[in-house]
Design an enzyme around this catalytic site. Sequence first.
Site, PDB file in Angstrom:
ATOM      1  N   TYR A  51       4.143   5.673  -1.647  1.00 43.82           N
ATOM      2  CA  TYR A  51       4.960   4.646  -0.973  1.00 43.82           C
ATOM      3  C   TYR A  51       6.407   4.708  -1.465  1.00 43.82           C
ATOM      4  O   TYR A  51       7.334   4.470  -0.705  1.00 43.82           O
ATOM      5  CB  TYR A  51       4.376   3.247  -1.211  1.00 43.82           C
ATOM      6  CG  TYR A  51       3.143   2.995  -0.361  1.00 43.82           C
ATOM      7  CD1 TYR A  51       3.257   2.434   0.910  1.00 43.82           C
ATOM      8  CD2 TYR A  51       1.880   3.348  -0.809  1.00 43.82           C
ATOM      9  CE1 TYR A  51       2.146   2.226   1.700  1.00 43.82           C
ATOM     10  CE2 TYR A  51       0.761   3.157  -0.025  1.00 43.82           C
ATOM     11  CZ  TYR A  51       0.900   2.595   1.231  1.00 43.82           C
ATOM     12  OH  TYR A  51      -0.207   2.408   2.020  1.00 43.82           O
ATOM     13  N   CYS A  69      -5.860   0.917   5.169  1.00 43.10           N
ATOM     14  CA  CYS A  69      -5.171   0.554   3.925  1.00 43.10           C
ATOM     15  C   CYS A  69      -5.869   1.163   2.694  1.00 43.10           C
ATOM     16  O   CYS A  69      -7.053   0.925   2.465  1.00 43.10           O
ATOM     17  CB  CYS A  69      -5.143  -0.972   3.800  1.00 43.10           C
ATOM     18  SG  CYS A  69      -4.587  -1.522   2.184  1.00 43.10           S
TER      19      CYS A  69
HETATM   20  N1  LIG Z   1      -1.257  -4.827  -4.752  1.00 38.28           N
HETATM   21  C1  LIG Z   1      -1.961  -4.961  -3.571  1.00 38.28           C
HETATM   22  C2  LIG Z   1      -1.272  -4.213  -2.435  1.00 38.28           C
HETATM   23  C3  LIG Z   1      -1.953  -4.383  -1.106  1.00 38.28           C
HETATM   24  C4  LIG Z   1      -1.054  -3.934   0.063  1.00 38.28           C
HETATM   25  O1  LIG Z   1       0.144  -3.691  -0.100  1.00 38.28           O
HETATM   26  N2  LIG Z   1      -1.655  -3.838   1.275  1.00 38.28           N
HETATM   27  C5  LIG Z   1      -0.881  -3.479   2.440  1.00 38.28           C
HETATM   28  C6  LIG Z   1      -1.679  -2.594   3.382  1.00 38.28           C
HETATM   29  S1  LIG Z   1      -1.831  -0.936   2.848  1.00 38.28           S
HETATM   30  C7  LIG Z   1      -0.586  -4.709   3.261  1.00 38.28           C
HETATM   31  O2  LIG Z   1      -1.479  -5.475   3.560  1.00 38.28           O
HETATM   32  N3  LIG Z   1       0.669  -4.875   3.658  1.00 38.28           N
HETATM   33  C8  LIG Z   1       1.104  -5.909   4.542  1.00 38.28           C
HETATM   34  C9  LIG Z   1       2.491  -6.410   4.175  1.00 38.28           C
HETATM   35  O3  LIG Z   1       3.042  -5.978   3.158  1.00 38.28           O
HETATM   36  O4  LIG Z   1       3.007  -7.239   4.920  1.00 38.28           O
HETATM   37  C10 LIG Z   1      -3.354  -4.456  -3.832  1.00 38.28           C
HETATM   38  O5  LIG Z   1      -3.518  -3.388  -4.438  1.00 38.28           O
HETATM   39  O6  LIG Z   1      -4.304  -5.141  -3.458  1.00 38.28           O
END
Ligand SMILES: N[C@@H](CCC(=O)N[C@@H](CS)C(=O)NCC(=O)O)C(=O)O
Length: 350
Positions: free
Chosen positions: A210, A85
Amino acid sequence: MAPYRQAQALLAQLKRGRSLPPGALIRLGRWVWTAMWQIMMSELAPRDCEGAYVRPESQFRCWIGSNHPYPPEAGRYRLYVGMSCPWAHRTLVVRALKGLEQTVPVSLVVPSPEDGGWVLERGDYGCRRLADLYRRAEPDYAGRATVPVLWDERTQTIVNNESADIIRILNSAFDAFAAHPERDLYPPELQAAIEEWNTAIYPAVNNGVYRCGFAQTQQAYDRACSELFAQLDAIDRALANQRYLCGDRLTLADVRLFTTLFRFDAVYFGLFKCNRRRIRDYPHLGPYLRDLYQCPGIAETCDLERVKQDYYGNLFPLNPGGIVPAGPDGSDWNEPHGRQALSAAAASQG
Ligand SMILES: N[C@@H](CCC(=O)N[C@@H](CS)C(=O)NCC(=O)O)C(=O)O
């Protein structure tokens, strides 16, 4: 017979039979797959009415500091991260640059194709899925269970789940315990310049890749792709005369850009269709990326194979076959970058 084999046998039968000609079969297949793709994409990536990806807001936004409900303490807070990530990677980079390895321990999460989300490698607090940990913090939590998570072991709750906040917390809150308290990645005199870069880079590049990959219409993809490459071109021009985004000093603006650039040629270029140009082909961005990678402590936070495996292996609607491409192999990360010459002060930082 396994369902997959059954379906294959049925398709072979249909192809041979006279009742369903191949044209109808192809139309049926396209209809079923498109409907499934739309359902799965809406689950994976919330969209607006034009089919453009809209990233949900992070919901835990508390701070750590002596005048905050969460005081700085060594060993009290834990980071939950997934190695693939880019948002979580930012926190690992700042943790390494500040020398906080002994102060803020890390727990890993890995993607689970069956659950469609992250699962905890260690199963902390009896939680198997990251979503369980979120619910431990807030039983009614209905948002997405994302990483990074900054967790308080004392009160067993989430302090913050927004990487942009967490890297600022790590930069200053734990200086009493840090191996490199003198290294300030968000110095007051550069904060305006850092925020100016962040405001340009987040929508077009960090989230921009994204927006390309998760676009659900051609129009949404075209817009995201143009904005992405216009911004990369602008950054490349700025880096012609200065070593880092804000001049001689590496700052949080570089950290935030680094974790997107690191993944770019290996996953965003192919899987997310960000394929107008590779980072390695830019005259300044390519060497800049290697310069950051070679900064002491950063390479240890990078795992390109894991990145490829997780993105290609788990974003099912974008890569249903799950095949992970062979390249690029990343063998040139340690090649000379020649950027020390741009900054005498930065050269002495190592
Ligand atoms: N705004 C958040 C975004 C974090 C994010 O989207 N992480 C993704 C992994 S790259 C995630 O955990 N996604 C799981 C999901 O959306 O269910 C940050 O910058 O901390």
